[in-house]
Structure formats: C-alpha cells, structure tokens
Motif scaffolding. Structure first.
Motif, PDB file in Angstrom:
ATOM      1  N   CYS A 194       0.824  -1.211   0.000  1.00 18.54           N
ATOM      2  CA  CYS A 194       0.000   0.000   0.000  1.00 18.54           C
ATOM      3  C   CYS A 194       0.857   1.260   0.000  1.00 18.54           C
ATOM      4  N   ARG A 195       1.943   1.259   0.785  1.00 19.16           N
ATOM      5  CA  ARG A 195       2.834   2.430   0.808  1.00 19.16           C
ATOM      6  C   ARG A 195       3.514   2.620  -0.542  1.00 19.16           C
ATOM      7  N   GLN A 196       3.964   1.529  -1.134  1.00 18.70           N
ATOM      8  CA  GLN A 196       4.687   1.606  -2.407  1.00 18.70           C
ATOM      9  C   GLN A 196       3.817   2.200  -3.516  1.00 18.70           C
ATOM     10  N   HIS A 197       2.534   1.850  -3.514  1.00 18.27           N
ATOM     11  CA  HIS A 197       1.645   2.272  -4.601  1.00 18.27           C
ATOM     12  C   HIS A 197       0.656   3.351  -4.162  1.00 18.27           C
ATOM     13  N   ASP A 198       0.835   3.873  -2.961  1.00 21.80           N
ATOM     14  CA  ASP A 198      -0.020   4.939  -2.434  1.00 21.80           C
ATOM     15  C   ASP A 198      -1.495   4.549  -2.504  1.00 21.80           C
ATOM     16  N   LEU A 199      -1.806   3.405  -1.895  1.00 18.83           N
ATOM     17  CA  LEU A 199      -3.159   2.867  -1.911  1.00 18.83           C
ATOM     18  C   LEU A 199      -3.690   2.690  -0.498  1.00 18.83           C
ATOM     19  N   ARG A 200      -4.985   2.853  -0.328  1.00 21.16           N
ATOM     20  CA  ARG A 200      -5.638   2.375   0.880  1.00 21.16           C
ATOM     21  C   ARG A 200      -5.798   0.861   0.761  1.00 21.16           C
ATOM     22  N   ILE A 201      -5.964   0.189   1.894  1.00 18.64           N
ATOM     23  CA  ILE A 201      -6.166  -1.261   1.864  1.00 18.64           C
ATOM     24  C   ILE A 201      -7.387  -1.615   1.018  1.00 18.64           C
ATOM     25  N   ALA A 202      -8.447  -0.848   1.165  1.00 18.23           N
ATOM     26  CA  ALA A 202      -9.659  -1.118   0.386  1.00 18.23           C
ATOM     27  C   ALA A 202      -9.409  -0.962  -1.105  1.00 18.23           C
ATOM     28  N   ASP A 203      -8.611   0.050  -1.504  1.00 17.05           N
ATOM     29  CA  ASP A 203      -8.298   0.256  -2.913  1.00 17.05           C
ATOM     30  C   ASP A 203      -7.502  -0.922  -3.471  1.00 17.05           C
ATOM     31  N   LEU A 204      -6.562  -1.413  -2.681  1.00 14.71           N
ATOM     32  CA  LEU A 204      -5.748  -2.568  -3.106  1.00 14.71           C
ATOM     33  C   LEU A 204      -6.639  -3.791  -3.312  1.00 14.71           C
ATOM     34  N   MET A 205      -7.525  -4.045  -2.350  1.00 15.07           N
ATOM     35  CA  MET A 205      -8.413  -5.204  -2.476  1.00 15.07           C
ATOM     36  C   MET A 205      -9.328  -5.070  -3.691  1.00 15.07           C
ATOM     37  N   LEU A 206      -9.848  -3.866  -3.919  1.00 15.19           N
ATOM     38  CA  LEU A 206     -10.728  -3.667  -5.070  1.00 15.19           C
ATOM     39  C   LEU A 206      -9.972  -3.885  -6.372  1.00 15.19           C
ATOM     40  N   ALA A 207      -8.731  -3.388  -6.453  1.00 14.41           N
ATOM     41  CA  ALA A 207      -7.928  -3.583  -7.663  1.00 14.41           C
ATOM     42  C   ALA A 207      -7.694  -5.072  -7.923  1.00 14.41           C
ATOM     43  N   ASN A 208      -7.459  -5.833  -6.870  1.00 10.38           N
ATOM     44  CA  ASN A 208      -7.274  -7.275  -7.037  1.00 10.38           C
ATOM     45  C   ASN A 208      -8.560  -7.943  -7.516  1.00 10.38           C
ATOM     46  N   GLU A 209      -9.681  -7.534  -6.956  1.00 10.27           N
ATOM     47  CA  GLU A 209     -10.958  -8.119  -7.370  1.00 10.27           C
ATOM     48  C   GLU A 209     -11.280  -7.769  -8.830  1.00 10.27           C
ATOM     49  N   VAL A 210     -10.996  -6.529  -9.209  1.00 12.04           N
ATOM     50  CA  VAL A 210     -11.302  -6.076 -10.567  1.00 12.04           C
ATOM     51  C   VAL A 210     -10.406  -6.759 -11.594  1.00 12.04           C
ATOM     52  N   ALA A 211      -9.244  -7.235 -11.156  1.00 12.50           N
ATOM     53  CA  ALA A 211      -8.382  -8.003 -12.057  1.00 12.50           C
ATOM     54  C   ALA A 211      -8.994  -9.350 -12.408  1.00 12.50           C
ATOM     55  N   LEU A 212      -9.939  -9.805 -11.602  1.00 13.90           N
ATOM     56  CA  LEU A 212     -10.559 -11.119 -11.806  1.00 13.90           C
ATOM     57  C   LEU A 212     -11.972 -11.028 -12.368  1.00 13.90           C
ATOM     58  N   ASP A 213     -12.592  -9.855 -12.257  1.00 13.39           N
ATOM     59  CA  ASP A 213     -13.960  -9.690 -12.734  1.00 13.39           C
ATOM     60  C   ASP A 213     -14.205  -8.211 -13.020  1.00 13.39           C
ATOM     61  N   LYS A 214     -15.272  -7.908 -13.728  1.00 11.70           N
ATOM     62  CA  LYS A 214     -15.581  -6.533 -14.070  1.00 11.70           C
ATOM     63  C   LYS A 214     -15.923  -5.742 -12.811  1.00 11.70           C
ATOM     64  N   LYS A 215     -15.476  -4.484 -12.785  1.00 15.32           N
ATOM     65  CA  LYS A 215     -15.684  -3.645 -11.609  1.00 15.32           C
ATOM     66  C   LYS A 215     -17.166  -3.523 -11.272  1.00 15.32           C
ATOM     67  N   LYS A 216     -17.992  -3.332 -12.274  1.00 22.30           N
ATOM     68  CA  LYS A 216     -19.429  -3.181 -12.033  1.00 22.30           C
ATOM     69  C   LYS A 216     -19.989  -4.410 -11.315  1.00 22.30           C
ATOM     70  N   LYS A 217     -19.541  -5.591 -11.714  1.00 20.19           N
ATOM     71  CA  LYS A 217     -20.024  -6.819 -11.103  1.00 20.19           C
ATOM     72  C   LYS A 217     -19.501  -6.971  -9.681  1.00 20.19           C
ATOM     73  N   VAL A 218     -18.231  -6.605  -9.471  1.00 20.49           N
ATOM     74  CA  VAL A 218     -17.647  -6.683  -8.129  1.00 20.49           C
ATOM     75  C   VAL A 218     -18.421  -5.789  -7.160  1.00 20.49           C
ATOM     76  N   LEU A 219     -18.668  -4.551  -7.578  1.00 20.33           N
ATOM     77  CA  LEU A 219     -19.393  -3.619  -6.710  1.00 20.33           C
ATOM     78  C   LEU A 219     -20.821  -4.096  -6.456  1.00 20.33           C
ATOM     79  N   ALA A 220     -21.447  -4.661  -7.481  1.00 17.96           N
ATOM     80  CA  ALA A 220     -22.806  -5.181  -7.300  1.00 17.96           C
ATOM     81  C   ALA A 220     -22.819  -6.337  -6.295  1.00 17.96           C
ATOM     82  N   ARG A 221     -21.800  -7.181  -6.343  1.00 16.38           N
ATOM     83  CA  ARG A 221     -21.732  -8.307  -5.400  1.00 16.38           C
ATOM     84  C   ARG A 221     -21.489  -7.811  -3.969  1.00 16.38           C
ATOM     85  N   LEU A 222     -20.660  -6.782  -3.829  1.00 19.69           N
ATOM     86  CA  LEU A 222     -20.461  -6.190  -2.504  1.00 19.69           C
ATOM     87  C   LEU A 222     -21.762  -5.628  -1.958  1.00 19.69           C
TER      88      LEU A 222
END
Length: 459
Positions: free
Chosen positions: A185-213
């Motif tokens: 997170c420090r290296q890429h200037d990310l919040r923990i939530a942002d890092l987790m979302l980026a990982n999830e979006v790498a596996l599925d579309k962002k719209k679908k990830v947010l809908a599942r949340l």
C-alpha cells in the motif's frame, strides 16, 4: 495465495458455516464429481460418516440435515430457508433420497449416516467420509472432505502431497501477511480497500464486483431486520427465547430517554448483533463473516457506521467490507477461522478484528491505524474457547457476538486516537492466536465437552 472478498463473505444458512454450510457443499460436491465421471446412475446406496467436532456437535449444528440437503442437490447460497423443514421431512418420512434432485435411491438416515464420536480423520477435526455403492454392493467411490471453517471445504486429495497446487490468481497486488500488505500500500499509495478492489477487478468486471459487494451488504441488512421482527423459542431444546424484537421495541419506545443516555448506542449495536445470531441459530439466511457463529459482528458494526458516521454512501460501506476482507484473509492464510481448530478466538476473535479494521478504514483511518485496530480487536480475544451448550450455536454464541461487536467499535476508536504506531503487530497477534489454538485443549474446540457446555446447570 489471494483470497477474494467473496471467499470470506459467503451467503449461506445457519446455524454453522463449518457444520452446516461446509457439509452441504461437500455432500453435493461428492455427487457432482460422480456425475461428471458418468457414475451417478450407478449409485444405489450412499453411506456417510462424520468425525470429531462434526460428530460431537453435529446434531446441534444441523450437520445431519445439511448432508441430506446437499445430497438432494441444494446449495447453501440459494436454498430458501423456509423450504428446508419440508424437504427434510419428505426424505425422512419416505426413507428415500433424490440424488441431485434427479436419481432416486433408498436412504435410511439411521443406517446410512454415522456419527463417529470417538474418532478423528488425520487433517482436521471436521472430517467427512462419503461412500457410494452399486447394485452389487460394490464400492463405486470413496471421498473424504474437511470443513475447515467459514464454509471452506477441502478434499483429502487436495491435501495430498501429489496433488497439484491450485493456480495462483493473477492479481496485481498479492500479499501474504500484514507487513506485505502495508508495504505494498505504501509503495503504490493505496488504501487497503483500494488494493483489495484492484485485485478483485483483475478477476472480474468492476461493475459486477461492486454489485456483489452491495448484495452482501443487502443480505446483512435483511438479516438484521428479519431478526428484529421475529419472536419465539429457538430450535434445539435449550428453550432460548428470542430477545431482539423486544429489545428493538424497548429502544423505539424510549427515544426521549435515549437523549439522556450517552451509552445508548451500545444497546443498538447489541440489538443488531443479537438479531443476526438469533436468525443464524434459527437456520435463517446469513453471511459468513468470516463464519456463521460470528456472523453478527460485522453487520452490526457496519450498521453502526452507516447510521451514525457514513457520509459517502455505498462507497463507505464498500470500504468497510473490502478492508475487513483483507484482514480476514490474513487469518485464513496464516492461522485459522475454525472454532474446531483454534476455538472461538478464530471465529468471534477474527470477526472482531475484521470489523475493527473495517470501521477504522471507513471512518478515514490510515492503513497503519487500520492495522492497529485489527490487532487490538484480536489481542483481547486471545484464548477465547468454543464451548457451545448442547452443541447449539446459542449459548454463549449469541451474546458473544454482541460483546465482539462492542469490542470492535472500541478497538477502532482506540486506534483512531493514535497515529498507527503500536507495540504488537497484527502479524504477531495472528501468530500468537495460531499458537494459542494449537495449545488449547481439544475439549474447548467446539466439542461441547468443556467450559459452559458442561458447567451450565440444566433447569
């Protein structure tokens, strides 16, 4: 190894993720594997044996019912809880099973489901053995599964040294422990939530990830609301009276008094946690967070945040859930979330830690403050035993969720008053929890052979 948010937060039914959800998944998986091998039509008989904690507390945790539902082809994420009693009654009255809803076989539960109280399988206390036979009595297949907490199920084959390791999911920001998580997170200037979302979006579309949340959040909210509306006695024989509806009515009726009581918010948090875990104990629909036995902590703390602090709408809620899941994954990877393996510190303790970190993040805390909140949440649950009275997820489990939720809020508030620097790291407290669970006597690990389970005077 990357664990998705949706690995930690699963929709299922009560009363237990390891004893109800896991066995249902395993039973269905056994038959699906046979169907894929073209052998389903050859089956005329099935025998199941459950071991260890599954056997000792299985009847109280509805393991027997879950196995029947799984063999019938039902899934814990989609089954309607209101149909379960009728389904079980039909199987038991007819002494017949419809495998995966298609192939009928004779099935006498007393003969074909065995609870091995004094035996263990080698890898985990929650072991299950499935046998299938043909018309000649020949063994078609044997498969062993382990329900390792939070609805996670692994087969004996997967635990073997010759079984290939599962492929690593291609996420941009992998992490194995809290130190790596914070450093990335420090290296890429990310919040923990942002890092987790980026990982999830790498596996599925962002719209679908947010809908599942949002769907997960909706199930949590619905569970609280249903729990606040129900009355009666919880099943199982302890005659535990539901309390949430009365408490809800009392709080609504005393609005003027609440203005003079600075601690009234604790009553609301308690109410929401009790409501969820009463629903869980009744076999209702809940979200594993990370387990069913601890399912009330995150929803109650999340509603506390949403009602009193949230100024970002769904984004605030998603930040909470994403952060909590990141923390939960650290426990799953480096220790355990199974009460049968490490005691209730692995369930209520982990849920408290997850909720504390999620709340700190949603309230604008730094990553270091989030890690501190999560550490405090677990540090003060170390050594918590799993001793359900009567093998039921009721006493002390329901109240324990309310206490865990209050601890989570306090942990987050303590952390947010600091700057993130603290003596004990989250990684160290996770390792301490693992060691404590290893050293804990087996009778305190979801067996109902110790603690309150043997010392509560029956009336």
């Amino acid at each position: 190894m990357f664990l998705s948010v949706f690995d930690l937060f699963k929709v299922g039914i009560g009363p237990s993720s390891s004893h109800t959800v896991g066995p249902m998944i395993a039973a269905k998986a056994f038959l699906v594997n046979l169907e894929n091998a073209g052998k389903l039509q050859d089956i005329v008989a099935i025998e199941i044996s459950v071991y260890g904690s599954l056997a000792l507390t299985g009847h109280g945790h509805a393991t027997d019912r879950a196995l029947l539902l799984g063999l019938a082809g039902h899934d814990p994420a989609t089954i309607d809880p209101d149909t379960i009693d009728a389904c079980i009654e039909t199987i038991r009255n007819r002494n017949e099973l419809k495998l995966l809803g298609r192939r009928r076989i004779a099935f006498d539960e007393k003969q074909h489901v065995n609870f091995q109280m004094d035996k263990l399988l080698p890898h985990h206390s929650n072991g299950m053995e499935f046998l299938a036979f043909d018309s000649k009595g020949e063994l078609i297949a044997r498969e062993v599964f382990y329900s390792v907490g939070g609805g996670f199920v692994v087969s004996e084959k997967e635990l073997g040294s010759n079984y290939p390791a599962p492929p690593q999911l291609p996420v941009p920001y992998p992490f194995e422990n809290a130190e790596e998580l914070l450093a990335t997170c420090r290296q890429h200037d990310l919040r923990i939530a942002d890092l987790m979302l980026a990982n999830e979006v790498a596996l599925d579309k962002k719209k679908k990830v947010l809908a599942r949340l949002d769907h997960i959040h909706g199930i949590m909210e619905a569970c609280i609301d249903r729990g606040c509306a129900q009355t009666g006695i919880l099943p199982g024989g302890l005659k535990v009276q539901r309390r949430a509806k009365k408490l809800y009515g009392d709080l609504q009726a005393g609005m003027e008094k609440q203005l003079r009581d600075p601690a009234i918010i604790m009553d609301w948090i308690n109410l929401w946690a009790l409501a969820v875990n009463e629903e869980n104990a009744a076999g209702g629909r809940v979200v594993t967070a990370p387990t069913n036995g601890a399912a009330g902590i995150l929803p109650s703390v999340l509603r506390y945040f949403d009602r009193f602090y949230n100024q970002k709408g769904q984004d605030g809620i998603r930040t909470f859930l994403l952060t909590a899941a990141a923390i939960g994954s650290l426990y799953k990877k480096n220790a355990s979330i199974s009460g049968a393996e490490v005691g209730c510190q692995g369930e209520v303790g982990v849920a408290c830690s997850m909720a504390a970190g999620g709340l700190a993040a949603a309230m604008g805390g730094t990553n270091e403050q989030v890690e501190n909140a999560a550490e405090i949440g677990m540090e003060h649950n170390l050594g918590l035993t799993c001793d359900p009275v009567g093998g039921l997820v009721q006493v002390p489990c329901i109240e324990r969720n309310a206490m865990g939720a209050i601890k989570a809020v306090d942990a987050a508030r303590l952390a947010l008053r600091g700057d993130g620097r603290h003596m004990v790291s989250l990684d160290r407290v996770i390792e301490t929890m693992r060691q404590t669970g290893r050293d804990m006597q087996e009778k305190y690990k979801e067996t109902s052979k110790g603690g309150l389970a043997v010392n509560m005077v029956e009336c």
